[in-house]
Design an enzyme around this catalytic site. Structure first.
Site, PDB file in Angstrom:
ATOM      1  N   ALA A   1       0.806  -1.220   0.000  1.00 16.81           N
ATOM      2  CA  ALA A   1       0.000   0.000   0.000  1.00 16.81           C
ATOM      3  C   ALA A   1       0.842   1.274   0.000  1.00 16.81           C
ATOM      4  O   ALA A   1       0.284   2.369  -0.119  1.00 16.81           O
ATOM      5  CB  ALA A   1      -0.932   0.008   1.207  1.00 16.81           C
ATOM      6  N   LYS A   2       2.158   1.168   0.145  1.00 16.46           N
ATOM      7  CA  LYS A   2       3.009   2.347   0.192  1.00 16.46           C
ATOM      8  C   LYS A   2       3.151   2.972  -1.203  1.00 16.46           C
ATOM      9  O   LYS A   2       2.864   2.328  -2.216  1.00 16.46           O
ATOM     10  CB  LYS A   2       4.386   1.972   0.750  1.00 16.46           C
TER      11      LYS A   2
END
Length: 386
Positions: free
Chosen positions: A203-204
């Site tokens: 998700a980064k």
């Protein structure tokens, strides 16, 4: 939900051929651990961040741990950080046997408040704690380091923090898990502390297809130490162990995925800025809503687009009813978590953090969010508030 909070599927469709080719290359050569992709990735990460050394590893958490272990942090040491972050930041301090000292945040950036940090350091060194809360065991601690967190993608105030660290003989470990790709006064994150850590959790802003992370430094000795610690304290060969270490290596397949994503990363950062600008434009003037502010000397990686609301429950309920996801980062600050109860912090010790945690929420944020979707999200919020 009809609208993803983070759209990794669309990103995959854009680079599907390169992803598959690079993964197949790993399957063909069979070097699944420390293969050529890992070394190629390290070189490209270092070039991107503008540092001499980048060392990819198994997670953002292990990246932080590697840096602390390389600095010899242990029992009796104090490391200052923010309570408004994911647990890993303080968890790694505790894992070394050291003690986290929490410092309240700036109400605008949500990053560590430098004035509060200065007061906390002086309180620890002098024992004068008026207006400053320290852990129960503070009188027995030695100040060793500072871990600023670049929350939601905005770098902390590193010039001021580095000055404090130099004055008091401390190191600075940049927690850039959410800020890889951002800049501070023209320098990229990863180059702002004595050592930096980031995360490649999917998700980064730059994420793999599993866990991953990296550490960054210009210090040759520190780089050598972290490489050794990452591979079980390895010396000249894998069966010579010169120190206690961890198994912190990055898999070759994860490196292959990240190598496929790196070429499109600058464009994705620009698209994240587009989304943030559009949100801010459409939500300007909404009663009871505070949109994020990026200092003029910074750019953000926009890991999250987070707002403060007088009534976030009302807004989140309206978003759910419209099949639009939202998240809360973070609902319970670390100084109030059970894991750190032994430190003796109480409600009210970190007033800005506690207020922010009670009002903050985040909207969908990724490079592939279409303008029509942004308009829809903002219309739902406006209607809910009105």
């Amino acid at each position: 939900m009809k609208m993803p909070f983070i759209d990794l599927k669309t990103q995959y469709r854009h680079i599907e051929n390169d992803i598959k080719k690079r993964i197949i290359d790993v399957l063909e050569h069979g070097q699944y651990i420390m293969g050529p992709e890992v070394h190629e990735l390290d070189a490209k990460l270092a070039e991107f961040a503008g540092v001499k050394h980048a060392i990819s590893c198994s997670s953002g958490t292990d990246a932080l741990l590697l840096a602390l272990m390389a600095h010899g942090v242990g029992p009796g040491d104090a490391v200052f950080t923010t309570p408004f972050t994911f647990v890993a930041t303080a968890e790694v301090i505790a894992l070394t046997g050291a003690t986290p000292i929490f410092v309240d945040i700036d109400p605008v950036t949500f990053n560590i408040d430098v004035d509060a940090l200065r007061r906390a350091i002086m309180a620890l060194k002098t024992g004068e704690t008026a207006g400053c809360r320290l852990p129960r065991c503070a009188k027995d601690l030695t100040p060793r380091g500072i871990i600023p967190v670049d929350l939601f993608g905005i770098p902390a105030d590193y010039d001021a923090i580095m000055d404090l660290a130099q004055k008091h003989g401390m190191f600075v470990l940049e927690d850039g898990a959410q800020s890889f790709g951002a800049t501070y006064k023209g320098r990229r994150t990863g180059s702002l502390g004595h050592v930096a850590a980031t995360s490649f959790f999917p998700a980064k802003p730059l994420g793999g297809y599993g866990d991953g992370g990296a550490v960054f430094t210009d210090d040759d000795q520190m780089a050598s130490l972290m490489r050794s610690i990452m591979i079980h304290g390895m010396g000249e060969n894998r069966y010579e162990n010169v120190r206690v270490g961890i198994n912190g290596r990055l898999d070759s397949i994860q490196a292959a995925v990240l190598l496929a994503k790196l070429p499109i990363f600058p464009g994705e950062l620009a698209e994240r800025q587009r989304v943030a600008d559009r949100y801010t434009e459409l939500l300007a003037g909404v009663p009871g809503l505070v949109t994020p502010t990026v200092p003029e000397h910074c750019t953000s990686a926009w890991a999250q687009y987070s707002l403060l609301a007088e009534d976030r429950n009302l807004i989140q309920k309206a978003l759910r009813e419209a099949d639009i996801p939202s998240m809360i980062y973070y609902p319970l600050p670390l100084h109030q978590q059970k894991a750190f109860a032994s430190l003796g912090y109480r409600e009210g010790d970190m007033p800005v953090t506690e207020d922010s945690a009670s009002r903050i929420f985040s909207l969908p944020m990724h490079p592939y969010l279409e303008d029509a979707q942004i308009v829809e999200i903002c219309n739902v919020i406006r209607d809910a508030v009105s």
